[in-house]
Scaffold this active site. Sequence first.
Site, PDB file in Angstrom:
ATOM      1  N   HIS A 155       0.938  -1.115  -0.029  1.00 30.93           N
ATOM      2  CA  HIS A 155      -0.032  -0.036  -0.360  1.00 30.93           C
ATOM      3  C   HIS A 155       0.886   1.415  -0.002  1.00 30.93           C
ATOM      4  O   HIS A 155       0.608   2.396  -0.738  1.00 30.93           O
ATOM      5  CB  HIS A 155      -1.080  -0.223   1.127  1.00 30.93           C
ATOM      6  N   CYS A 172      -2.495  -6.226 -19.847  1.00 29.70           N
ATOM      7  CA  CYS A 172      -3.033  -5.168 -18.969  1.00 29.70           C
ATOM      8  C   CYS A 172      -2.318  -5.354 -17.747  1.00 29.70           C
ATOM      9  O   CYS A 172      -2.675  -4.785 -16.670  1.00 29.70           O
ATOM     10  CB  CYS A 172      -4.318  -5.273 -18.924  1.00 29.70           C
ATOM     11  N   ASP A 214      -0.759 -11.903 -12.347  1.00 27.28           N
ATOM     12  CA  ASP A 214      -1.112 -13.184 -11.827  1.00 27.28           C
ATOM     13  C   ASP A 214      -0.233 -14.483 -12.724  1.00 27.28           C
ATOM     14  O   ASP A 214       0.137 -15.347 -12.145  1.00 27.28           O
ATOM     15  CB  ASP A 214      -2.343 -13.521 -11.836  1.00 27.28           C
ATOM     16  N   GLU A 246      -4.648 -15.091 -17.666  1.00 27.00           N
ATOM     17  CA  GLU A 246      -3.648 -15.170 -16.281  1.00 27.00           C
ATOM     18  C   GLU A 246      -3.543 -16.466 -15.962  1.00 27.00           C
ATOM     19  O   GLU A 246      -2.694 -16.640 -14.903  1.00 27.00           O
ATOM     20  CB  GLU A 246      -4.367 -13.931 -15.380  1.00 27.00           C
ATOM     21  N   ARG A 264     -11.228  -1.660 -13.678  1.00 26.84           N
ATOM     22  CA  ARG A 264     -11.399  -2.864 -12.948  1.00 26.84           C
ATOM     23  C   ARG A 264     -12.756  -2.461 -12.011  1.00 26.84           C
ATOM     24  O   ARG A 264     -12.797  -1.788 -10.848  1.00 26.84           O
ATOM     25  CB  ARG A 264     -10.223  -2.630 -11.598  1.00 26.84           C
TER      26      ARG A 264
END
Length: 573
Positions: A190, A502, A455, A431, A297
């Site tokens: 974060h 992406c 991923d 992915e 998203r």
Amino acid sequence: MTMFKGIAASDGIAIASAFRLTDPNLSFDKKTVDDSDHEMSRLHRAIDISKQELRTIQQRTLKDLGIHESEVFKAHIAILSDPEFLKRIENTISSQRVNAEYALKTVSDGYVKIFNSMTDNDYIKQRSTDINDVTKRVLSHLLGVKLTDPALIDHQVVVIAHDLTPSDTAQFVPNYVKGIVSDMGGRTSHSAIMSRSMEIPAVVGFQGDLADIHNGDEVIVDGLTGNVIVRPTPEEKHRYQAKIRDFQARTSQLAAFKDEATTSSDGKHPILAANIGTLDDLQAAIENGAEGIGLFRTEFIYMDSESLPTEESQFNIYKTVVQKMAGKPVIFRTADIGGDKDLPYLHTPHEANPFLGYRAIRMSLDQPDIFRTQLRALLRASAYGNLSIMFPMIATTIEFQHAKRIFEDERQKLLEKGVAVGDIKLGIMVEVPAAAILADQFTNLVDFISIGTNDLIQYVMAADRGNRRVSYLYQPYNPAILRLIKHVIDACHENQTPAYMCGEMAGDQKAIPILVGMGLNEFSMSATSILKSRALIKELDSREMVTLANKTVSMASTSQEVLKYVHQALDES
């Protein structure tokens, strides 16, 4: 002068005096108490004050940085509102007749121990950080100790910290905090994400002893290379001041590329699009000259809601996005929720390995009412712009066909009601390695394929990108990864299906030359990466990059060899 290495987490270079951000003394003794009710009252009072502080920080972060960055504080408030968490602390106070400080720390340490034992994904690791952050805040109120307030920094500094919590980072004033050095965290933490949003140069994963940096020491933070220089010589300082000027000039020059088409030196025209999750992100994409939105998203809409978002609320957001993009293509990913993005109002069961669990398309197909609501909103919005839909975490052709049938069913129902619907392209995110291997079969079914490298890489390498002990295996340049990506792109080309990307790799300046050589049709990245990527592509001859791409997949056996070929190709171009 002493030089240290770390992980470059946020671009830029800073020179300023060190400011050691240290935690106050929150130590306490375990005490036996006679009045458990009094301890519970102390606990709830401390929690209430903490929640109010977090709401204030959340609102300030929302205003200054946007919805995405403020989400972490919503999660912190949720932790302090979790009945199970509170019940465990209260039970510890009453059953063991101990003080609130001891009960809080015992319960939170138990959670942290469990989370730290699950090294399979970033989400769980971040939950551990979140628990520690809120526990520290509540403890400070129980003990009457004031936490260090980063907002009070009133001169230009480089912040030095063992670990920066999101609460710390959100309170930085960029005019004063010129750089960040931390020996914890990675690029996906974060704090690193917030540093990039605030455009503060940052180096994390510091490979040295922070005790060697004292308050007031002059420090150079190179967020481009991961170098940290303590007490630089006049010559070294002068050299870095020149690098700062070069970086600033380069940043200014990139603005000239905003309205230009993305064209290689030999006339090839890949599309540079942006990855976004909110309407705030959309403005940044437009300002940076995005030629489209390669990934919206949609799960952020669900994460920002106290209950399932309605069809109408979703429709209004989707409609706004396509209208503001004024005919440029927008790809909406259906909600990647469940598993690692747990929504409290869905009451999904806890999973030990959420990245491989009940999430994304698996959840959508299992709970079709939620899926159909989102599809209806997207279908209605498609009448207002250039809208495409892609399904995440597709592993089999049967999953895609099932999702498409539901889509077609909802489309037909709307048409029968006289509702306007646009021409929508349907695609998948690749992915899951199984989908990548069967790309040639998927290209007969879909309108496009978008490779989700974040991923895909960790699934192929069996390595959690957030786990420091195996982070060396998160290798986007590994020939195995490159071969698989090339296999997908080649399969797309053979069936005249557009190949997009992406993941973070799409904006990676070392990976872009290879991907240009492979013939990737669209690169979708963070908005701040678009202009420098456009400038890079303009210097590349795609024919020479084809040679580079072939070398990386046929002659290289390590990431280092791949990077050597990239550097050679760029030097020669």
